[in-house]
Design a protein around this motif. Structure first.
Motif, PDB file in Angstrom:
ATOM      1  N   GLN A 116      71.479  55.345  34.439  1.00  0.00           N
ATOM      2  CA  GLN A 116      71.324  54.121  34.050  1.00  0.00           C
ATOM      3  C   GLN A 116      71.937  53.486  32.670  1.00  0.00           C
ATOM      4  N   GLU A 117      71.852  54.634  31.679  1.00  0.00           N
ATOM      5  CA  GLU A 117      72.456  54.282  30.490  1.00  0.00           C
ATOM      6  C   GLU A 117      73.885  54.190  30.399  1.00  0.00           C
ATOM      7  N   GLU A 118      74.413  55.061  31.175  1.00  0.00           N
ATOM      8  CA  GLU A 118      75.959  54.873  31.370  1.00  0.00           C
ATOM      9  C   GLU A 118      76.339  53.689  32.135  1.00  0.00           C
ATOM     10  N   ALA A 166      74.625  51.045  31.793  1.00  0.00           N
ATOM     11  CA  ALA A 166      74.313  49.817  30.829  1.00  0.00           C
ATOM     12  C   ALA A 166      75.620  49.866  30.088  1.00  0.00           C
ATOM     13  N   ARG A 167      75.955  51.057  29.721  1.00  0.00           N
ATOM     14  CA  ARG A 167      77.046  51.101  28.521  1.00  0.00           C
ATOM     15  C   ARG A 167      78.333  50.555  29.217  1.00  0.00           C
ATOM     16  N   LEU A 168      78.772  51.046  30.455  1.00  0.00           N
ATOM     17  CA  LEU A 168      79.794  50.242  31.192  1.00  0.00           C
ATOM     18  C   LEU A 168      79.673  48.707  31.405  1.00  0.00           C
ATOM     19  N   ILE A 169      78.526  48.295  31.687  1.00  0.00           N
ATOM     20  CA  ILE A 169      78.478  46.993  31.739  1.00  0.00           C
ATOM     21  C   ILE A 169      78.462  46.271  30.498  1.00  0.00           C
ATOM     22  N   SER A 170      78.122  46.762  29.400  1.00  0.00           N
ATOM     23  CA  SER A 170      78.545  46.046  28.156  1.00  0.00           C
ATOM     24  C   SER A 170      79.768  46.120  27.702  1.00  0.00           C
ATOM     25  N   LYS A 171      80.396  47.311  27.751  1.00  0.00           N
ATOM     26  CA  LYS A 171      81.682  47.696  27.340  1.00  0.00           C
ATOM     27  C   LYS A 171      82.870  46.715  28.118  1.00  0.00           C
ATOM     28  N   ILE A 181      80.973  43.332  32.447  1.00  0.00           N
ATOM     29  CA  ILE A 181      80.850  43.427  33.910  1.00  0.00           C
ATOM     30  C   ILE A 181      79.659  42.640  34.459  1.00  0.00           C
ATOM     31  N   VAL A 216      73.406  42.305  35.930  1.00  0.00           N
ATOM     32  CA  VAL A 216      72.743  42.222  34.672  1.00  0.00           C
ATOM     33  C   VAL A 216      71.382  41.389  34.964  1.00  0.00           C
ATOM     34  N   ILE A 251      67.821  45.656  33.291  1.00  0.00           N
ATOM     35  CA  ILE A 251      68.803  45.828  32.122  1.00  0.00           C
ATOM     36  C   ILE A 251      68.444  45.084  31.057  1.00  0.00           C
ATOM     37  N   VAL A 252      67.893  45.484  29.895  1.00  0.00           N
ATOM     38  CA  VAL A 252      67.350  44.697  28.817  1.00  0.00           C
ATOM     39  C   VAL A 252      68.633  44.074  28.213  1.00  0.00           C
TER      40      VAL A 252
END
Lengths: 288, 288
Positions: free
Chosen positions: B221-223, B225-230, B233, B251, B255-256
């Motif tokens: 889930q950290e990956e 979150a990283r993809l959604i943020s980068k 999305i 989101v 996902i904080v």
């Protein structure tokens, strides 16, 4: 979806030497070589280039594409790269960026070069930018954008949908519609979802949610983030003392998304991906 | 918007004694007393109630409203409160929750009570829930939801919009449409924005973005979150080995969202607000 190249590794790895070579020998080929890459990956790559390479890079991408990439770069580097460009080109790229990014970049620059660019921006954009530059960076005013849709209370749902269609071409936020009264005060919100489900003859006044979570331009960005997270808000309105809308804050690149505290290094760990989701226009700046 | 009560303080402050009193003396009045409050504020309040008060609270709200509130409570407390209810009522509330929340809550419960509730859920929902319960909690599979819109490549834009309107009533994710080929493989994505802007006669195949960022159910889930943020999305697809869609991660509350690390206490510092933005149905679970 038959082949699944790992675009991130390509962008920052495999393609990197090729792009450096192109920048030296045939920079005109840069747009074609990089057209498949997401602006976020190109931005990663930019951070690893030398200063003169960055200048060549941003001089050779089409203006809209250059603006897209610049929006994914952090604002101090944005300021540097804009400063390195010819002011006319810099002004065109900065004009193509979203209003909040445009204000951030100019606020980061030295006053001289910033003024030179501002002077080259069309008057309405310039005024909007100067207004946004007046807010403290870590407040709602400093992170809000000014492209949103407001519609009067009496608008019919079918008419509203037509107006949102028109707005979709150039407004950053269209999935939340802000409903205003005759004095232009914010009185409610309607999600695009609710608009789609509504009876076409219904008025926004009957569909809208009257209870709106809102902030003022002075609200601290941590409080903004907390409200967005707590209430699952897609677009948080920023209002003045008279309840008139000044802007909107969306979950975008300045609001970090993570599962709790993120690793500062943001190291890759194996998530496969292809390429970007989002609008070809301003993927970072819109509500997708 | 003429008066600006601070709803959060009301919910957890002023109204709190009143609600406790009502739970003791006239619990049937709870729905009316609390109808103006956002489910997130009611969830805050629930965490401060005693066990028997929580049971009365969830027994007296309408099922959909109870499910909305429960979705904002953390999953260990969710499990506790569902266990304290009569299994028939618990099953109705759990059924009204979004599929991912439903799976999380049952995974947190002791196997006995969880089985008792599962047995009372309609078969298609039960199968979906059991499937989701099979994924590790901190992976894409563990946080994805299964309510999304897929449409074939040849769908015309105007037809697609009609289908999205229908889906808007019950799918969690409608702002991103997933385009599939004849073998039901994910081949592209179209945002609702792009669909609104498109020529009505265009096919999804011509509008869609073919390059899609996706993950597998095993992705951490950290990956995610990283993809959604980068990549900014809104809805990240989760696919199996054959590129068929299994779910979507949006989101949402798991996902904080924060500007860097959030204060764990989440202390208030002055942001004024009224009430909720979002769908009256499942505000926490949809793409708003």
């Amino acid at each position: 979806m038959t082949t699944r190249p790992e675009f991130e590794s390509q962008a920052s790895g495999l393609l990197f030497p090729e792009i450096r070579e192109i920048l030296r020998t045939a920079p005109g080929e840069l747009p074609e070589l990089t057209e498949e890459l997401h602006p976020a990956d190109l931005a990663d790559l930019v951070t690893r280039l030398e200063e003169d390479e960055i200048r060549i890079f941003f001089s050779n991408l089409p203006v809209d594409r250059a603006a897209d990439v610049a929006e994914y770069v952090d604002s101090s580097l944005q300021a540097e790269l804009v400063t390195s460009l010819d002011p006319d080109r810099a002004a065109r790229i900065v004009s193509a960026m979203s209003p909040d990014d445009r204000a951030d970049i100019l606020a980061e620059m030295d006053p001289g070069p910033a003024a030179a660019i501002l002077a080259r921006i069309a008057l309405p954009q310039r005024r909007e930018t100067q207004l946004l530059m007046g807010y403290e960076p870590h407040t709602a005013g400093g992170i809000m954008t000014t492209q949103f849709v407001t519609l009067p209370l009496a608008t019919r749902a079918d008419h509203a949908l037509e107006l949102v269609k028109v707005a979709a071409a150039d407004k950053e936020t269209i999935y939340t519609i802000f409903v205003i009264d005759r004095e232009e005060k914010l009185t409610g919100v309607v999600s695009l979802r609710e608009l789609l489900v509504a009876d076409p003859t219904q008025r926004l006044a009957d569909i809208m949610n009257e209870s709106v979570v809102w902030v003022t331009p002075e609200t601290d960005q941590e409080e903004v983030a907390r409200l967005i997270s707590k209430y699952d808000i897609l677009a948080l309105p920023v209002v003045d003392e008279g309840s008139s809308m000044l802007g909107v804050i969306t979950v975008d690149d300045r609001i970090v998304v993570g599962t709790g505290p993120l690793h500062p290094a943001g190291a890759l760990h194996g998530g496969k991906l292809r390429e970007p989701v989002g609008d070809p226009g301003h993927p970072g700046a819109r509500d997708r």
